[in-house]
Enzyme design. Structure first.
Site, PDB file in Angstrom:
ATOM      1  N   LYS A  22       5.401  -0.304  16.837  1.00 11.13           N
ATOM      2  CA  LYS A  22       6.316  -0.515  15.701  1.00 11.13           C
ATOM      3  C   LYS A  22       5.905   0.303  14.474  1.00 11.13           C
ATOM      4  O   LYS A  22       6.729   0.974  13.861  1.00 11.13           O
ATOM      5  CB  LYS A  22       6.319  -2.011  15.351  1.00 11.13           C
ATOM      6  CG  LYS A  22       6.930  -2.344  14.027  1.00 11.13           C
ATOM      7  CD  LYS A  22       6.918  -3.830  13.769  1.00 11.13           C
ATOM      8  CE  LYS A  22       5.719  -4.347  13.001  1.00 11.13           C
ATOM      9  NZ  LYS A  22       5.741  -4.065  11.553  1.00 11.13           N
ATOM     10  N   ASN A  23       4.620   0.243  14.136  1.00 10.15           N
ATOM     11  CA  ASN A  23       4.201   0.896  12.890  1.00 10.15           C
ATOM     12  C   ASN A  23       4.178   2.422  12.992  1.00 10.15           C
ATOM     13  O   ASN A  23       4.042   3.109  11.984  1.00 10.15           O
ATOM     14  CB  ASN A  23       2.826   0.376  12.451  1.00 10.15           C
ATOM     15  CG  ASN A  23       2.916  -1.063  11.970  1.00 10.15           C
ATOM     16  OD1 ASN A  23       4.000  -1.538  11.654  1.00 10.15           O
ATOM     17  ND2 ASN A  23       1.788  -1.764  11.930  1.00 10.15           N
ATOM     18  N   CYS A 116       4.799  -9.962  -0.490  1.00 14.68           N
ATOM     19  CA  CYS A 116       5.225 -10.574   0.770  1.00 14.68           C
ATOM     20  C   CYS A 116       4.177 -11.595   1.172  1.00 14.68           C
ATOM     21  O   CYS A 116       3.211 -11.830   0.434  1.00 14.68           O
ATOM     22  CB  CYS A 116       5.449  -9.533   1.851  1.00 14.68           C
ATOM     23  SG  CYS A 116       3.949  -8.773   2.392  1.00 14.68           S
ATOM     24  N   ARG A 121       1.617  -6.028  -2.540  1.00 15.09           N
ATOM     25  CA  ARG A 121       1.581  -4.746  -1.830  1.00 15.09           C
ATOM     26  C   ARG A 121       2.195  -3.672  -2.723  1.00 15.09           C
ATOM     27  O   ARG A 121       3.378  -3.371  -2.629  1.00 15.09           O
ATOM     28  CB  ARG A 121       2.302  -4.866  -0.488  1.00 15.09           C
ATOM     29  CG  ARG A 121       1.575  -5.845   0.436  1.00 15.09           C
ATOM     30  CD  ARG A 121       2.282  -6.065   1.729  1.00 15.09           C
ATOM     31  NE  ARG A 121       2.101  -4.966   2.653  1.00 15.09           N
ATOM     32  CZ  ARG A 121       2.534  -5.004   3.915  1.00 15.09           C
ATOM     33  NH1 ARG A 121       3.161  -6.051   4.372  1.00 15.09           N
ATOM     34  NH2 ARG A 121       2.343  -3.967   4.711  1.00 15.09           N
ATOM     35  N   ASP A 304      -4.553  -5.737  10.659  1.00 15.31           N
ATOM     36  CA  ASP A 304      -3.535  -6.326  11.536  1.00 15.31           C
ATOM     37  C   ASP A 304      -4.119  -7.085  12.727  1.00 15.31           C
ATOM     38  O   ASP A 304      -3.379  -7.696  13.495  1.00 15.31           O
ATOM     39  CB  ASP A 304      -2.595  -5.228  12.063  1.00 15.31           C
ATOM     40  CG  ASP A 304      -1.518  -4.874  11.049  1.00 15.31           C
ATOM     41  OD1 ASP A 304      -1.378  -5.603  10.052  1.00 15.31           O
ATOM     42  OD2 ASP A 304      -0.822  -3.866  11.266  1.00 15.31           O
ATOM     43  N   ARG A 396       9.581 -10.065  14.792  1.00 12.96           N
ATOM     44  CA  ARG A 396       9.591  -8.826  14.010  1.00 12.96           C
ATOM     45  C   ARG A 396       8.726  -7.764  14.672  1.00 12.96           C
ATOM     46  O   ARG A 396       9.005  -6.568  14.531  1.00 12.96           O
ATOM     47  CB  ARG A 396       9.008  -9.085  12.612  1.00 12.96           C
ATOM     48  CG  ARG A 396       9.945  -9.759  11.650  1.00 12.96           C
ATOM     49  CD  ARG A 396       9.307  -9.803  10.271  1.00 12.96           C
ATOM     50  NE  ARG A 396       8.611  -8.553  10.017  1.00 12.96           N
ATOM     51  CZ  ARG A 396       7.455  -8.440   9.366  1.00 12.96           C
ATOM     52  NH1 ARG A 396       6.862  -9.497   8.861  1.00 12.96           N
ATOM     53  NH2 ARG A 396       6.884  -7.259   9.205  1.00 12.96           N
TER      54      ARG A 396
HETATM   55  C1  UD1 Z   1      -1.309  -1.533   5.918  1.00 19.56           C
HETATM   56  C2  UD1 Z   1      -2.462  -1.156   6.826  1.00 19.56           C
HETATM   57  C3  UD1 Z   1      -1.858  -0.749   8.142  1.00 19.56           C
HETATM   58  C4  UD1 Z   1      -1.027  -1.944   8.667  1.00 19.56           C
HETATM   59  C5  UD1 Z   1       0.026  -2.378   7.646  1.00 19.56           C
HETATM   60  C6  UD1 Z   1       0.767  -3.636   8.055  1.00 19.56           C
HETATM   61  C7  UD1 Z   1      -4.558  -0.079   6.202  1.00 19.56           C
HETATM   62  C8  UD1 Z   1      -5.211   1.038   5.462  1.00 19.56           C
HETATM   63  N1  UD1 Z   1      -3.227  -0.093   6.216  1.00 19.56           N
HETATM   64  O1  UD1 Z   1      -0.449  -0.407   5.798  1.00 19.56           O
HETATM   65  O2  UD1 Z   1      -2.866  -0.400   9.060  1.00 19.56           O
HETATM   66  O3  UD1 Z   1      -0.387  -1.595   9.841  1.00 19.56           O
HETATM   67  O4  UD1 Z   1      -0.621  -2.641   6.422  1.00 19.56           O
HETATM   68  O5  UD1 Z   1      -0.027  -4.754   8.049  1.00 19.56           O
HETATM   69  O6  UD1 Z   1      -5.227  -0.895   6.784  1.00 19.56           O
HETATM   70  N2  UD1 Z   1      -2.171   0.291  -1.927  1.00 19.56           N
HETATM   71  C9  UD1 Z   1      -2.097   0.492  -3.277  1.00 19.56           C
HETATM   72  N3  UD1 Z   1      -1.060   1.259  -3.751  1.00 19.56           N
HETATM   73  C10 UD1 Z   1      -0.118   1.803  -2.935  1.00 19.56           C
HETATM   74  C11 UD1 Z   1      -0.211   1.580  -1.540  1.00 19.56           C
HETATM   75  C12 UD1 Z   1      -1.262   0.816  -1.081  1.00 19.56           C
HETATM   76  O7  UD1 Z   1      -2.924   0.011  -4.041  1.00 19.56           O
HETATM   77  O8  UD1 Z   1       0.794   2.497  -3.421  1.00 19.56           O
HETATM   78  C13 UD1 Z   1      -3.280  -0.539  -1.382  1.00 19.56           C
HETATM   79  C14 UD1 Z   1      -2.786  -1.774  -0.653  1.00 19.56           C
HETATM   80  O9  UD1 Z   1      -2.594  -2.868  -1.515  1.00 19.56           O
HETATM   81  C15 UD1 Z   1      -3.912  -2.005   0.337  1.00 19.56           C
HETATM   82  C16 UD1 Z   1      -4.366  -0.575   0.678  1.00 19.56           C
HETATM   83  O10 UD1 Z   1      -3.943   0.230  -0.398  1.00 19.56           O
HETATM   84  O11 UD1 Z   1      -4.968  -2.682  -0.255  1.00 19.56           O
HETATM   85  C17 UD1 Z   1      -3.801  -0.037   1.976  1.00 19.56           C
HETATM   86  O12 UD1 Z   1      -2.389  -0.188   1.942  1.00 19.56           O
HETATM   87  P1  UD1 Z   1      -1.410   0.666   2.854  1.00 19.56           P
HETATM   88  O13 UD1 Z   1      -2.160   1.329   3.933  1.00 19.56           O
HETATM   89  O14 UD1 Z   1      -0.542   1.514   1.997  1.00 19.56           O
HETATM   90  O15 UD1 Z   1      -0.495  -0.460   3.398  1.00 19.56           O
HETATM   91  P2  UD1 Z   1       0.513  -0.290   4.547  1.00 19.56           P
HETATM   92  O16 UD1 Z   1       1.076   1.061   4.613  1.00 19.56           O
HETATM   93  O17 UD1 Z   1       1.414  -1.470   4.435  1.00 19.56           O
END
Ligand code: UD1
Length: 417
Positions: A22-23, A116, A121, A304, A396
């Site tokens: 999915k991701n 969420c 996030r 995850d 989901r």
């Molecule tokens: C994250 C996980 C991913 C997982 C997904 C769903 C990591 C690095 N990423 O991806 O493996 O599949 O959740 O559960 O483990 N952040 C910021 N600012 C931003 C974007 C992110 O501060 O603009 C922070 C987030 O709060 C978090 C970290 O960076 O602490 C990693 O986030 P990110 O990898 O962007 O999240 P997802 O893409 O949702």
């Protein structure tokens, strides 16, 4: 809302096949917006998140046909540069359309994703990267308004590793004139897979699987056809299902290397594995040693799989420490697991899991995608009956999970709500 009723304590056996990731698929669907014509994706599972993303793409004007496990995306007539609140609020990954829309049309209006169930996030890193590429970003009435009639290559140093921001930046940079360098990029397999797809479309990206990505912008991209990688989180969840029920199951159509850290930690816990090229067999263990984990970006322990691993540790022979560094509030499963007689003490982003001899069935509630999978795992191991409500969360991200587990010998009934 559907419920699961699980009669626990059953031994599992046999082979389970893992679906597409999915991701990996969600950003690749968005990437298909970058070119006119029909892209074809194979090994796509029927999941609510994927259907939601298809909905977002249709609103933009793409045509999507999804039959069997093949999805065709024709973005020829895509033109409406917006991801509305109603959709983004249900599926955060909608933010992935921002990069492609900016790159192809020079503008995007995307609802600001809220928090969420797993906590705050932010998307500040996505926005800073778009600005570095020449976009003008404004926030108005809960929407991100991004405009960039002319973008230019840039140097982007991410202060944190972000899967989402790396993907969005890649998709914006491939059609951006000049050279873009991304430093401290995410190296998750899902990013590697997006790079493969973009390069098949004609993009010029170097540095796959490294933290420095170099992109030379091209004028035009073409549609592409690719088979999606297997879902490492689903694979890890089934590995833990075998372990927690003390059952020698085989997980097939997976890439064991993508869950190397999980397998290492499980070996410390006492389990072993027969590893094939695209499959692995769990060799169970009568006793489970306590193991500490800390979630970190790939290749370290994935956030995850934190909840599922925590479920396994509830039955360990001692105390384990589970530390969440990616999403510090991602512990909604703890109070539900304690309802099943686990003994977990939560202090901020650290869970102290005191192993118990057995879990016992109870009524619990699913709160998010991975937490629901965790309750299923705990329910499989628990004595007696466990009822899990709000299991729409699990649909989901896990394709036919109860059917796959029942084929292995579990006893799970879906009760329609
Ligand atoms: C994250 C996980 C991913 C997982 C997904 C769903 C990591 C690095 N990423 O991806 O493996 O599949 O959740 O559960 O483990 N952040 C910021 N600012 C931003 C974007 C992110 O501060 O603009 C922070 C987030 O709060 C978090 C970290 O960076 O602490 C990693 O986030 P990110 O990898 O962007 O999240 P997802 O893409 O949702």
């Amino acid at each position: 809302m559907d419920k699961f009723i699980i009669n626990g304590g059953k031994k599992l056996s046999g082979i389970v096949e893992i679906s597409g990731a999915k991701n990996a698929i969600l950003p690749i669907m968005a990437a298909a917006l970058l070119a006119k014509g029909k892209s074809v994706l194979h090994n796509v599972p029927h999941l609510i998140d994927i259907k939601m993303m298809a909905h977002v793409m249709r609103v933009i004007g793409a045509r999507i046909d999804f039959e069997g496990d093949t999805m065709e995306i024709d973005a020829t007539h895509a033109s409406y540069c917006e991801a509305p609140y109603e959709l983004v609020s249900k599926m955060r990954a909608s933010i992935y359309v921002m990069g492609p829309l900016l790159a192809r049309f020079g503008s995007a209006r995307v609802s600001f994703p809220g928090g969420c169930a797993i906590g705050t996030r932010p998307v500040d890193l996505h926005l800073k990267a778009m600005e570095a590429l020449g976009a003008n970003i404004e926030i108005e009435h809960g929407y991100i308004l991004a405009n960039a009639p002319k973008m230019h290559g840039s140097e982007i140093h991410f202060e944190k590793v972000s899967v989402g921001a790396t993907a969005n930046t890649l998709m914006a940079a491939v059609l951006t004139k000049g050279e873009t360098n991304i430093f401290n990029a995410a190296i998750e397999p899902e990013i590697g897979s997006l790079i493969d797809f973009l390069n098949l479309m004609g993009a010029k990206i170097d540095g796959k699987d490294t933290t420095h990505l170099k992109i030379i912008g091209v004028n035009k991209l073409k549609p592409a056809e690719m088979t999606m990688i297997p879902d490492r989180i689903e694979a890890g969840t089934f590995v833990i299902a075998g372990a927690i029920t003390n059952s020698p199951i085989t997980v097939s159509n997976c890439q064991p290397a993508h869950i190397g850290i999980l397998l290492d930690k499980m070996k410390v816990a006492g389990f072993d594995f027969e590893i094939g090229e695209n499959s692995l067999k769990v060799i169970p263990s009568e006793t489970i040693n306590p193991v500490n984990i800390q979630t970190q970006p790939y290749p370290l322990f994935p956030t995850d799989l934190q909840a599922q691993f925590l479920a396994l540790m509830t039955l360990a022979n001692g105390t384990s420490i589970i530390e969440e560094t990616i999403f510090p509030d991602r512990f909604m499963h703890v109070s539900e697991l304690n309802r099943l007689d686990a003994n977990i003490v939560l202090n901020k982003n650290i869970a102290t899991v005191n192993g118990v001899k057995s879990l016992s069935g109870a009524e619990v509630m699913a709160t998010d995608l991975r937490a629901s999978a965790t309750l299923v795992l705990a329910g499989l191991a628990a004595q007696g009956q466990t009822t899990i409500s709000r299991i729409y969360h699990i649909d989901r991200g896990y394709e036919r999970i109860e059917e796959k587990l029942n084929n292995l010998g579990a006893d799970i009934k879906r009760v329609k709500g």
